[in-house]
Design a protein around this motif. Structure first.
Motif, short mmCIF file in Angstrom:
data_model
loop_
_atom_site.label_atom_id
_atom_site.label_comp_id
_atom_site.label_asym_id
_atom_site.label_seq_id
_atom_site.Cartn_x
_atom_site.Cartn_y
_atom_site.Cartn_z
N GLN A 16 39.05 37.30 44.40
CA GLN A 16 39.47 38.46 45.19
C GLN A 16 38.41 38.88 46.20
O GLN A 16 38.70 39.53 47.19
CB GLN A 16 39.79 39.63 44.27
N PHE A 37 38.63 36.11 34.00
CA PHE A 37 38.32 37.37 34.69
C PHE A 37 37.30 37.12 35.80
O PHE A 37 37.43 37.63 36.91
CB PHE A 37 37.79 38.41 33.69
N GLY A 90 43.87 42.64 35.42
CA GLY A 90 42.69 43.50 35.27
C GLY A 90 41.76 43.42 36.47
O GLY A 90 41.26 44.42 36.97
N ALA A 91 41.58 42.20 36.94
CA ALA A 91 40.68 42.01 38.09
C ALA A 91 41.27 42.60 39.35
O ALA A 91 40.55 42.93 40.30
CB ALA A 91 40.40 40.52 38.29
N GLY A 92 42.59 42.74 39.38
CA GLY A 92 43.25 43.27 40.57
C GLY A 92 43.23 44.79 40.65
O GLY A 92 43.69 45.36 41.64
N GLU A 93 42.75 45.42 39.61
CA GLU A 93 42.59 46.87 39.68
C GLU A 93 41.44 47.20 40.63
O GLU A 93 40.99 46.34 41.35
CB GLU A 93 42.30 47.41 38.26
N GLU A 94 41.01 48.44 40.65
CA GLU A 94 39.95 48.83 41.58
C GLU A 94 38.70 47.96 41.39
O GLU A 94 38.49 47.39 40.32
CB GLU A 94 39.58 50.29 41.35
N ASP A 95 37.89 47.91 42.45
CA ASP A 95 36.74 47.03 42.45
C ASP A 95 35.80 47.26 41.26
O ASP A 95 35.23 46.32 40.71
CB ASP A 95 35.97 47.22 43.77
N HIS A 96 35.66 48.51 40.86
CA HIS A 96 34.73 48.82 39.77
C HIS A 96 35.41 48.81 38.40
O HIS A 96 34.83 49.21 37.39
CB HIS A 96 34.07 50.19 40.00
N PHE A 97 36.67 48.34 38.36
CA PHE A 97 37.42 48.34 37.10
C PHE A 97 37.03 47.14 36.25
O PHE A 97 37.25 45.99 36.64
CB PHE A 97 38.91 48.32 37.39
N TYR A 98 36.46 47.40 35.11
CA TYR A 98 36.10 46.34 34.17
C TYR A 98 36.60 46.77 32.79
O TYR A 98 36.10 47.74 32.25
CB TYR A 98 34.59 46.09 34.15
N PRO A 99 37.59 46.08 32.23
CA PRO A 99 38.21 46.55 30.97
C PRO A 99 37.26 46.49 29.79
O PRO A 99 36.32 45.69 29.77
CB PRO A 99 39.38 45.58 30.80
N ILE A 144 46.79 38.22 32.52
CA ILE A 144 46.12 39.47 32.11
C ILE A 144 44.79 39.63 32.86
O ILE A 144 44.47 40.72 33.34
CB ILE A 144 45.90 39.50 30.57
N ALA A 145 44.04 38.54 32.95
CA ALA A 145 42.75 38.61 33.67
C ALA A 145 42.98 38.97 35.13
O ALA A 145 42.25 39.80 35.70
CB ALA A 145 42.03 37.27 33.55
N GLU A 146 43.98 38.37 35.75
CA GLU A 146 44.25 38.66 37.16
C GLU A 146 44.72 40.10 37.33
O GLU A 146 44.38 40.76 38.32
CB GLU A 146 45.30 37.68 37.70
#
Lengths: 154, 130
Positions: free
Chosen positions: B27, B20, A103-112, A99-101
């Motif tokens: 990355q 996270f 979320g982190a793999g979304e756009e650079d500014h994406f922070y859930p 799940i963390a990967e």
């Protein structure tokens, strides 16, 4: 209306990582929330939340949930299922990493949103799907009102 | 993704946050080592020689102030840059970490996770903490 296969629905859900999840409180009040998820090959989906959150309290007393994932010009998927609390620490660790990967793999500014809430105790749930329905949005065609959604057999 | 291979040691016990952190920073091309307890930090720094140590003051096992003090007192680790991250928002704690030699102090309640990632990236790419 074009047909959506089980594989189409799976690939769509696998390529996304944010869903809207609906739960119901003990006194029948609906609660919807946006959160990260990952999916297994058998359509089981996982989500994590702070252990003291509304959604966790809701699921612990009524584990029936409904969720939706949508993308313009592609697809809208609705899933009804049962959410079960995961307790095996090895599984929890593996799925939290996925799940963390995701979320982190979304756009650079994406922070859930989960990162914006204080608390260190987490609850991980696996959703066992009971019904999966899809709406095809790939064409501009207006779907027939009686049968807009396609049931996916899982 | 860049080809940056600078090493970061993160001492943090939040089980989701660390994953996270690790995913986001890897990355960006960094090598990330996670440690969930404060007990073995010094040997890890000696072995890993991280370019940056991110220390959560509220770790189980050993007090974060004590860890920072040990890192600064040891000849092998004293020059390791240390970003202190804490839920404590008091000026007294900020001052204490500065006196103990923290490179940067970040309060979780004031600074978002995104800012911390940017600060780490900026520091490792430019050598400046802000």
């Amino acid at each position: 209306m074009t047909l959506i296969s089980k594989e189409d629905a799976f690939e769509f859900l696998k390529s996304h990582h944010v869903m809207t999840l609906a739960t119901v409180s003990e006194d029948g009040k609906p609660h919807a929330t946006a959160l990260l998820y990952v999916i297994d090959d058998d359509f089981s989906m996982y989500f994590v939340s702070h252990a003291e959150s509304h959604k966790v309290k809701n699921v612990m007393q009524n584990n029936l949930v409904s969720l939706a994932v949508w993308e313009h010009k592609k697809m809208s998927v609705q899933v009804n299922g049962e959410a079960r609390l995961m307790e095996d620490q090895k599984t929890i660790d593996e799925v939290l990493t996925r799940i963390a990967e995701a979320g982190a793999g979304e756009e650079d500014h994406f922070y859930p949103p989960i990162l914006k809430i204080r608390g260190q105790e987490y609850a991980l749930f696996k959703i066992h799907p009971m019904r999966v329905r899809c709406l095809d949005l790939r064409s501009d065609q207006i779907n027939v009102p009686e049968t807009p959604f396609i049931d996916i057999q899982i | 993704m860049t080809t940056n291979t600078k090493k970061i040691l993160i001492a943090e016990d939040d089980p989701f946050l660390v994953k996270f952190y690790k995913a986001k920073l890897e990355q960006k091309g960094f090598s990330v080592h996670i440690e969930g307890s404060g007990e073995n930090i010094l040997p890890i720094i000696k072995a890993e020689h991280p370019d940056l140590f991110v220390l959560d003051l509220g770790l189980p096992g050993k007090n974060g102030f004590e860890i920072l003090q040990e890192v600064r007192a040891n000849a092998e680790t004293k020059n390791t840059p240390v970003f202190v991250v804490t839920k404590l928002a008091g000026e007294k704690d900020r001052k204490r970490t500065e006196e103990l030699g923290a490179t940067l102090y970040l309060c979780k309640m004031e600074t978002g996770f995104e800012e911390l990632i940017k600060d780490i990236e900026r520091y490792l790419n430019t050598g400046h903490s802000s």
